[in-house]
Design a protein around this motif. Structure first.
Motif, PDB file in Angstrom:
ATOM      1  N   ARG A 403     -47.481  59.798   8.891  1.00  8.31           N
ATOM      2  CA  ARG A 403     -47.239  58.453   9.399  1.00  8.31           C
ATOM      3  C   ARG A 403     -45.792  58.018   9.191  1.00  8.31           C
ATOM      4  O   ARG A 403     -45.420  56.906   9.523  1.00  8.31           O
ATOM      5  CB  ARG A 403     -48.154  57.453   8.684  1.00  8.31           C
ATOM      6  CG  ARG A 403     -49.633  57.785   8.809  1.00  8.31           C
ATOM      7  CD  ARG A 403     -50.449  56.765   8.038  1.00  8.31           C
ATOM      8  NE  ARG A 403     -51.796  57.232   7.780  1.00  8.31           N
ATOM      9  CZ  ARG A 403     -52.646  56.618   6.955  1.00  8.31           C
ATOM     10  NH1 ARG A 403     -52.265  55.535   6.322  1.00  8.31           N
ATOM     11  NH2 ARG A 403     -53.848  57.099   6.758  1.00  8.31           N
ATOM     12  N   CYS A 404     -44.972  58.874   8.595  1.00  7.86           N
ATOM     13  CA  CYS A 404     -43.624  58.457   8.238  1.00  7.86           C
ATOM     14  C   CYS A 404     -42.586  58.872   9.287  1.00  7.86           C
ATOM     15  O   CYS A 404     -41.396  58.838   9.037  1.00  7.86           O
ATOM     16  CB  CYS A 404     -43.221  59.015   6.869  1.00  7.86           C
ATOM     17  SG  CYS A 404     -42.793  60.754   6.891  1.00  7.86           S
ATOM     18  N   LEU A 405     -43.051  59.273  10.475  1.00  7.89           N
ATOM     19  CA  LEU A 405     -42.105  59.736  11.481  1.00  7.89           C
ATOM     20  C   LEU A 405     -41.204  58.603  11.980  1.00  7.89           C
ATOM     21  O   LEU A 405     -40.008  58.788  12.150  1.00  7.89           O
ATOM     22  CB  LEU A 405     -42.869  60.361  12.655  1.00  7.89           C
ATOM     23  CG  LEU A 405     -43.663  61.622  12.298  1.00  7.89           C
ATOM     24  CD1 LEU A 405     -44.458  62.115  13.496  1.00  7.89           C
ATOM     25  CD2 LEU A 405     -42.740  62.722  11.815  1.00  7.89           C
ATOM     26  N   TYR A 406     -41.788  57.411  12.184  1.00  8.72           N
ATOM     27  CA  TYR A 406     -40.979  56.245  12.563  1.00  8.72           C
ATOM     28  C   TYR A 406     -39.923  56.572  13.617  1.00  8.72           C
ATOM     29  O   TYR A 406     -38.752  56.226  13.484  1.00  8.72           O
ATOM     30  CB  TYR A 406     -40.269  55.661  11.332  1.00  8.72           C
ATOM     31  CG  TYR A 406     -41.195  55.061  10.326  1.00  8.72           C
ATOM     32  CD1 TYR A 406     -42.154  54.117  10.692  1.00  8.72           C
ATOM     33  CD2 TYR A 406     -41.117  55.442   8.989  1.00  8.72           C
ATOM     34  CE1 TYR A 406     -43.003  53.562   9.755  1.00  8.72           C
ATOM     35  CE2 TYR A 406     -41.959  54.881   8.045  1.00  8.72           C
ATOM     36  CZ  TYR A 406     -42.916  53.944   8.444  1.00  8.72           C
ATOM     37  OH  TYR A 406     -43.757  53.396   7.505  1.00  8.72           O
ATOM     38  N   GLY A 407     -40.289  57.273  14.642  1.00 11.40           N
ATOM     39  CA  GLY A 407     -39.319  57.583  15.682  1.00 11.40           C
ATOM     40  C   GLY A 407     -38.583  58.886  15.467  1.00 11.40           C
ATOM     41  O   GLY A 407     -37.865  59.344  16.352  1.00 11.40           O
ATOM     42  N   HIS A 408     -38.719  59.499  14.283  1.00  9.07           N
ATOM     43  CA  HIS A 408     -38.107  60.813  14.057  1.00  9.07           C
ATOM     44  C   HIS A 408     -38.964  61.871  14.728  1.00  9.07           C
ATOM     45  O   HIS A 408     -40.167  61.729  14.895  1.00  9.07           O
ATOM     46  CB  HIS A 408     -38.026  61.128  12.557  1.00  9.07           C
ATOM     47  CG  HIS A 408     -37.366  60.074  11.751  1.00  9.07           C
ATOM     48  ND1 HIS A 408     -36.092  59.631  12.006  1.00  9.07           N
ATOM     49  CD2 HIS A 408     -37.801  59.357  10.686  1.00  9.07           C
ATOM     50  CE1 HIS A 408     -35.766  58.704  11.134  1.00  9.07           C
ATOM     51  NE2 HIS A 408     -36.799  58.512  10.327  1.00  9.07           N
ATOM     52  N   THR A 409     -38.357  62.958  15.071  1.00 10.09           N
ATOM     53  CA  THR A 409     -39.114  64.081  15.608  1.00 10.09           C
ATOM     54  C   THR A 409     -39.688  64.895  14.447  1.00 10.09           C
ATOM     55  O   THR A 409     -39.194  64.842  13.329  1.00 10.09           O
ATOM     56  CB  THR A 409     -38.216  64.995  16.456  1.00 10.09           C
ATOM     57  OG1 THR A 409     -37.224  65.587  15.608  1.00 10.09           O
ATOM     58  CG2 THR A 409     -37.549  64.200  17.567  1.00 10.09           C
ATOM     59  N   MET A 410     -40.728  65.643  14.754  1.00  3.88           N
ATOM     60  CA  MET A 410     -41.299  66.528  13.742  1.00  3.88           C
ATOM     61  C   MET A 410     -40.267  67.533  13.257  1.00  3.88           C
ATOM     62  O   MET A 410     -40.238  67.908  12.087  1.00  3.88           O
ATOM     63  CB  MET A 410     -42.510  67.251  14.326  1.00  3.88           C
ATOM     64  CG  MET A 410     -43.324  68.017  13.308  1.00  3.88           C
ATOM     65  SD  MET A 410     -44.179  66.943  12.122  1.00  3.88           S
ATOM     66  CE  MET A 410     -45.499  66.296  13.148  1.00  3.88           C
ATOM     67  N   VAL A 413     -38.300  65.915  10.480  1.00  2.00           N
ATOM     68  CA  VAL A 413     -39.021  65.552   9.256  1.00  2.00           C
ATOM     69  C   VAL A 413     -39.553  66.765   8.495  1.00  2.00           C
ATOM     70  O   VAL A 413     -39.543  66.786   7.259  1.00  2.00           O
ATOM     71  CB  VAL A 413     -40.185  64.589   9.602  1.00  2.00           C
ATOM     72  CG1 VAL A 413     -41.049  64.331   8.376  1.00  2.00           C
ATOM     73  CG2 VAL A 413     -39.625  63.282  10.146  1.00  2.00           C
ATOM     74  N   GLU A 414     -40.008  67.795   9.191  1.00  2.00           N
ATOM     75  CA  GLU A 414     -40.668  68.921   8.524  1.00  2.00           C
ATOM     76  C   GLU A 414     -39.812  69.600   7.455  1.00  2.00           C
ATOM     77  O   GLU A 414     -40.336  69.957   6.395  1.00  2.00           O
ATOM     78  CB  GLU A 414     -41.153  69.935   9.557  1.00  2.00           C
ATOM     79  CG  GLU A 414     -42.468  69.522  10.189  1.00  2.00           C
ATOM     80  CD  GLU A 414     -43.075  70.618  11.047  1.00  2.00           C
ATOM     81  OE1 GLU A 414     -42.302  71.446  11.574  1.00  2.00           O
ATOM     82  OE2 GLU A 414     -44.305  70.637  11.200  1.00  2.00           O
ATOM     83  N   PRO A 415     -38.488  69.808   7.667  1.00  2.55           N
ATOM     84  CA  PRO A 415     -37.698  70.416   6.584  1.00  2.55           C
ATOM     85  C   PRO A 415     -37.693  69.566   5.320  1.00  2.55           C
ATOM     86  O   PRO A 415     -37.651  70.097   4.205  1.00  2.55           O
ATOM     87  CB  PRO A 415     -36.288  70.515   7.195  1.00  2.55           C
ATOM     88  CG  PRO A 415     -36.500  70.521   8.662  1.00  2.55           C
ATOM     89  CD  PRO A 415     -37.678  69.640   8.900  1.00  2.55           C
ATOM     90  N   MET A 416     -37.738  68.252   5.473  1.00  2.00           N
ATOM     91  CA  MET A 416     -37.791  67.358   4.314  1.00  2.00           C
ATOM     92  C   MET A 416     -39.128  67.511   3.596  1.00  2.00           C
ATOM     93  O   MET A 416     -39.193  67.619   2.372  1.00  2.00           O
ATOM     94  CB  MET A 416     -37.611  65.898   4.765  1.00  2.00           C
ATOM     95  CG  MET A 416     -36.397  65.646   5.623  1.00  2.00           C
ATOM     96  SD  MET A 416     -34.859  65.913   4.723  1.00  2.00           S
ATOM     97  CE  MET A 416     -33.673  65.344   5.928  1.00  2.00           C
TER      98      MET A 416
END
Length: 825
Positions: A403-410, A413-416
């Protein structure tokens, strides 16, 4: 009157709390101005007895849930009037059960289970609640951070300690006194365990968390618990409990509960120096060997005569003592006597392998309970339904991080997320992760992702609760101070040591104070000091970490990680040689630890890789101990110890040695369940009928006409099973002679379609084949033989009806030959 017997004590304790933390007390009292007197006294009780980390980490409103539900129970529960007020305070009202994250949950859980237990006795309610819990949470191994009861419920999974946290909170929500019980480390195997005790009908009873039985005081761990050297539970109240106290963990007392589970004896240890003078006040630890290291199960301070006395099991302990900077230790076997001396200052001879034995207590637990067949079948039916319900729940679960994508792409976010544990990805609040993502992003251009992501962005330092600490830290220090920290990161540690005090006497030592709370309280435990250093450094864009080997605080200087403390510099080199044994597994059959003269710290080299029979390690100059251990099936360990000293810039080589065992030492005799098997004709055949068959071949006879059998629970098509079947076929000539004594147990007839299994049965046609559901009986067979219950294949050599003498699970090279050798021993 609510808490009539303890009100005066609580008021006095809160006055003490207010003097120690005046600023925090003022905030709390302001919030209490509008609350009724009962809620106020309940809140004062919690604040007076909670660790300081809880005071700082959580809001006033977090604890209101616990107090409000507690008061409701006091006024409405049919159970509360049946037990002492002190039990209500500690085992119903109190919010903490272990080192879990605290989230309001009591009123929530009560709403979930209240209708199920309406009109039930306490004992009936306990059994019913555990069934509900089994339908909501099942076992899954996770990292050592303990999630909140609410998050364990939400995700549907938890390790045994987390299942215990969950069940205790649900029981307390119903007004039933409950406490988690734990074995710090087993003596007979490399593991630990936690379960639950409840007070009902005038006494304490035990149950497996999320592992319902038809009656109390029954669990798969009953027999294992009879082999423990210590079983305990924590007590948080300032008032002394009327129970046997085995030591302290910060502000907590550890209650010794071993006598309920095992054969015990009281022993006395006298600590003295080389001249025989008693060391009054010496700090003493009793330790067992587990995961290749010595680990404490009790910590006690000696009296003025240098003595400690405690109840323990019938087996081996390493006794370690420290007094005025002098260290001493001794391995004892409690079966040999009641009194032992530990001498301070005795030296171990360096660079010499020394043998030692660690004896595990014998299994003296119960094997039978007064339960009808109908009760057992109904309980198993419910467990199957609950397990299916829980599996469906887990399949629908969505981790919070998504739920933390907030407009970011996967892709962004995935490396984080990859640097976080599965548990963090499951229960970390999206706004916390997003806050770190945004606030750290200004530093991303200064470091490559392999440094930036794990050591700047990463909100996780160790096992603390994840919070948004970057803005708090930036606002706490002015620009001049921040610039000073950036120019020399060691100044961060200097500032922490000068401004954040340590109050271990007011802490739960394994619960962390979050960085923001540490700055507010200006108090934090020693581990929390390290977490605060890393948090401040990362906030300022300085890559930092706790060294994975020894926990030392380090920062990145642009080329490498640099220790903050001089004594943490790795300026010596150790080459470890495998020698004749190629199967060295760290935290299984060997470890390395370093000493400061006051005890030993095991270093974590589990991630280090062997190359050509060598392990190259950079370590600190100092004094070290290498332990190797060969654990036998009966739980005993054949150990070796190697002490050495290494200087700065010195290189040293050590070749590991492992003690050998005899075949007789591999035997591990225990009764196994009389499982109901099914033959190819669909007829029910009991294990006792298979294993108790009279001997037809005098060449295979053992003892008084006993015919041994080798039972194989096989998982066709899986590599471990494929390997053992192939090994058996490779040893065809030897196995042909005993093929009528081999028993293959399969899940169903479809298994017979497997090519490897068919080939083995064609080669050895006299093998007996049966079918079994691989359910609870298979699990209990493994547990009774003290091997991993979740692994297959399970292989058991029997020596009479339902009498196991050796067991193994999974696959290891040469196991088919080992089974033959055990069979003929």
């Amino acid at each position: 009157m609510f808490l009539e017997k303890n009100r005066d004590r609580i008021e006095k304790d809160f006055e003490d709390f207010s003097r120690e933390l005046p600023g925090k007390a003022e905030e709390i009292e302001k919030r209490m101005e509008t609350l009724n007197a009962d809620i106020v006294i309940g809140m004062k009780y919690l604040y007076s007895n909670m660790p300081y980390s809880d005071v700082g980490n959580y809001t006033f409103d977090t604890y209101l849930d616990y107090v409000q539900q507690g008061i409701w129970l006091w006024e409405n529960s049919p159970y509360v009037k049946k037990y002492p007020e002190l039990y209500f305070l500690n085992y119903v009202l109190f919010h903490r059960t272990n080192d879990e994250e605290i989230k309001p949950c009591r009123t929530y859980f009560w709403e979930k289970i209240k209708d199920r237990i309406q009109g039930m006795s306490m004992m009936e309610a306990v059994l019913e609640i555990n069934h509900w819990c089994a339908g909501e949470v099942m076992y899954q191994g996770t990292d050592m951070r303990t999630g909140s009861a609410l998050e364990i419920y939400r995700s549907g999974v938890g390790r045994c300690g987390e299942e215990a946290v969950f069940v205790v909170n649900v029981l307390r929500s119903a007004g039933i006194p409950a406490r988690p019980v734990y074995v710090p480390r087993w003596s007979h195997c490399d593991d630990n365990h936690a379960w639950v005790e409840v007070w009902c009908d005038g006494d304490w009873h035990y149950l497996g968390a999320c592992e319902p039985e038809a009656v109390l005081d029954k669990g798969w761990f009953t027999n294992a618990a009879s082999r423990a050297m210590m079983i305990g539970s924590r007590w948080y109240d300032r008032a002394m409990p009327d129970e046997d106290v085995i030591g302290k963990d910060g502000m907590n007392r550890i209650i010794n509960l071993l006598g309920k589970y095992a054969k015990t004896k009281r022993i006395t240890i006298r600590v003295e120096d080389l001249e025989g003078t008693p060391a009054g006040g010496a700090r003493v630890q009793a330790e067992v060997m587990n995961y290749g290291e010595f680990s404490p199960v009790a910590k006690i301070s000696a009296d003025e005569n240098g003595c400690i006395s405690f109840v323990t099991g019938l087996g081996s302990l390493l006794i370690c003592a420290v007094y005025e900077g002098t260290y001493g230790e001794r391995v004892i076997d409690t079966r040999d006597g009641d009194e032992f001396v530990c001498t301070l200052g005795e030296e171990y001879e360096d660079e010499l392998w020394v043998d030692f034995d660690m004896i595990a207590p014998e299994d003296t637990g119960r094997t039978k309970w007064n339960i009808s067949k109908e009760q057992e079948e109904e309980n198993n039916r419910r467990i199957a339904e609950e397990g299916e319900h829980c599996r469906r729940k887990i399949a629908k679960f969505q981790p919070l991080w998504k739920r933390c994508l907030y407009g970011h792409t996967m892709e962004e976010v995935e490396p984080m997320m990859a640097v976080l544990s599965e548990k963090d990805r499951r229960d970390a609040f999206p706004e916390v992760l997003e806050g770190h993502y945004q606030e750290a992003s200004v530093y991303r251009e200064f470091n490559p992702d392999e440094i930036y992501i794990p050591y700047v962005w990463n909100p996780r330092v160790e096992n603390e609760v994840l919070t948004k600490w970057r803005k708090k830290i930036l606002g706490y220090f002015d620009k001049k101070q921040r610039d000073a920290f950036e120019s020399d990161p060691k100044r961060i540690w200097t500032w922490i040591k000068e401004n954040i005090s340590v109050r271990n006497d007011k802490e739960r030592l394994t619960a962390y104070t979050t960085p923001g709370a540490a700055l507010d309280l200006k108090i934090a435990g020693e581990k929390s000091h390290k977490v605060l250093f890393v948090a401040i450094a990362r906030t300022l864009g300085i890559p930092s970490r706790l060294n994975p080997t020894d926990g030392a605080i380090e920062y990145w200087d642009g080329i490498k990680f640099v220790p903050v403390l001089e004594e943490s510099r790795k300026e010596a080199h150790l080459t470890v040689l495998a020698g004749e044994n190629e199967n060295w597994n760290y935290y299984q059959n060997w470890t390395i630890s370093v000493t400061d003269g006051k005890g030993y710290l095991t270093l974590d080299f589990s991630g280090s890789k062997w190359e050509n029979g060598k392990l190259e390690l950079d370590i600190m100059p100092g004094d070290y101990r290498i332990l190797t251990g060969n654990r036998l099936p009966n739980g005993n360990i054949l150990g070796k110890r190697y002490d050495f000293h290494i200087e700065k810039d010195e290189t040293k080589k050590v070749e590991l040695e492992l003690r050998e065992y005899s075949l007789e030492e591999m035997l591990n005799r225990h009764s196994i369940p009389d499982s109901r098997l099914r033959n190819k004709d669909g007829e029910v055949v009991l294990i006792s009928q298979v294993t108790g068959t009279p001997c037809a071949d005098e060449n295979l006879e053992h003892g008084d006409g006993v015919q041994r059998k080798i039972l194989f629970w096989l998982e066709e098509g899986r590599e471990p099973t494929e390997h053992i079947l192939n090994e058996i076929m490779d040893l065809k000539e030897k196995y042909e002679k005993i093929q009528q004594n081999l028993v293959f147990i399969l899940r169903n007839e479809d298994a017979l379609k497997n090519a490897t299994l068919c080939r083995c049965l064609e080669m050895l046609p006299k093998i007996q084949v049966f079918f079994h559901d691989f359910g609870k009986d298979k699990e209990m067979t493994a547990r009774r033989m003290y091997v991993a219950s979740e692994k297959l294949p399970l292989m058991v050599v029997t020596d009479g009806a339902c009498q196991g003498m050796f067991a193994s699970v999974g696959y290891s090279v040469g196991m088919a030959d080992m089974l033959l050798r055990i069979f003929h021993v």
